[in-house]
Design a protein around this motif. Structure first.
Motif, short mmCIF file in Angstrom:
data_model
loop_
_atom_site.label_atom_id
_atom_site.label_comp_id
_atom_site.label_asym_id
_atom_site.label_seq_id
_atom_site.Cartn_x
_atom_site.Cartn_y
_atom_site.Cartn_z
N ARG A 4 26.45 30.14 42.34
CA ARG A 4 26.01 28.95 43.07
C ARG A 4 26.40 27.71 42.28
N CYS A 7 25.41 21.89 40.96
CA CYS A 7 25.13 20.63 41.64
C CYS A 7 26.18 20.43 42.72
N VAL A 8 25.72 19.97 43.88
CA VAL A 8 26.62 19.60 44.98
C VAL A 8 26.50 18.10 45.17
N LEU A 71 30.15 26.84 48.31
CA LEU A 71 28.72 27.10 48.05
C LEU A 71 28.49 28.55 47.63
N LEU A 94 23.35 23.87 52.91
CA LEU A 94 22.95 23.17 51.69
C LEU A 94 21.48 23.38 51.32
N HIS A 97 20.05 24.37 47.73
CA HIS A 97 20.98 23.95 46.67
C HIS A 97 20.50 22.63 46.07
N THR A 98 20.93 22.36 44.85
CA THR A 98 20.69 21.06 44.23
C THR A 98 21.77 20.13 44.75
N VAL A 99 21.37 19.16 45.56
CA VAL A 99 22.32 18.26 46.21
C VAL A 99 22.00 16.83 45.79
#
Length: 169
Positions: A4, A7-8, A71, A94, A97-99
């Motif tokens: 994963r 950070c996104v 992702l 998303l 996830h950390t976005v």
């Protein structure tokens, strides 16, 4: 190592997703990946040519596939194209996830990207179009973001350091 992203990054054109993303990846000691680059490699041509040759709908199909792949398989910093949040499928993917939403106001975005510099959606009346895109997408960035970082008037390293601090457990 996790598959994963750590950070996104999401945000409008000119928010610094690629530049800040590369700086953040360096700070964290991980790889950097940009879904726009993935799309260009997959298509074998630049994004403006995809828009001209196959149209925006085809581009968005490629984008959804690139986002899903990134992702699922990239363990570093992943930057999404500015319009990726338009697809409900991408917003749903998303979740969990950390976005980080890199927020930028119109004057700084214009300074960073110029007007119409190879960006197909900005070809006609670029300043007004960019303003419209930013207004349209801002609520979607906010919807998917776990954090928002202001980028106006700041250098990429400073922003990357702030995001790295946010990522610490």
């Amino acid at each position: 190592m996790s598959t994963r992203p750590v950070c996104v990054l999401v945000g409008a054109p000119g928010s610094g997703k690629t530049t800040v993303g590369q700086a953040l990846a360096a700070v964290l000691g991980v790889g950097f990946r940009d879904t726009d680059t993935d799309i260009e490699q997959l298509a074998g041509k630049p994004i403006p040519e995809i828009f001209v040759d196959e149209g925006e709908e085809h581009f968005r199909t490629l984008e959804r596939a690139a986002v899903a792949a990134g992702l699922a398989s990239h363990p570093g910093v992943l930057a999404l194209g500015g319009g990726a949040v338009l697809a409900e499928e991408n917003r749903a993917a998303l979740i969990g996830h950390t976005v980080v939403h890199l927020s930028v106001e119109l004057p700084d975005a214009v300074k960073r990207i110029g007007l119409g510099s190879g960006r197909p959606l900005l070809a006609l009346n670029p300043r007004a179009t960019l303003k419209h895109l930013m207004e349209q997408r801002r609520p979607l960035y906010a919807e998917v973001a776990t954090a928002t970082v202001l980028t106006d008037g700041r250098d990429p390293e400073e922003i990357a350091t702030e995001i790295a601090a946010l990522l610490k457990p």
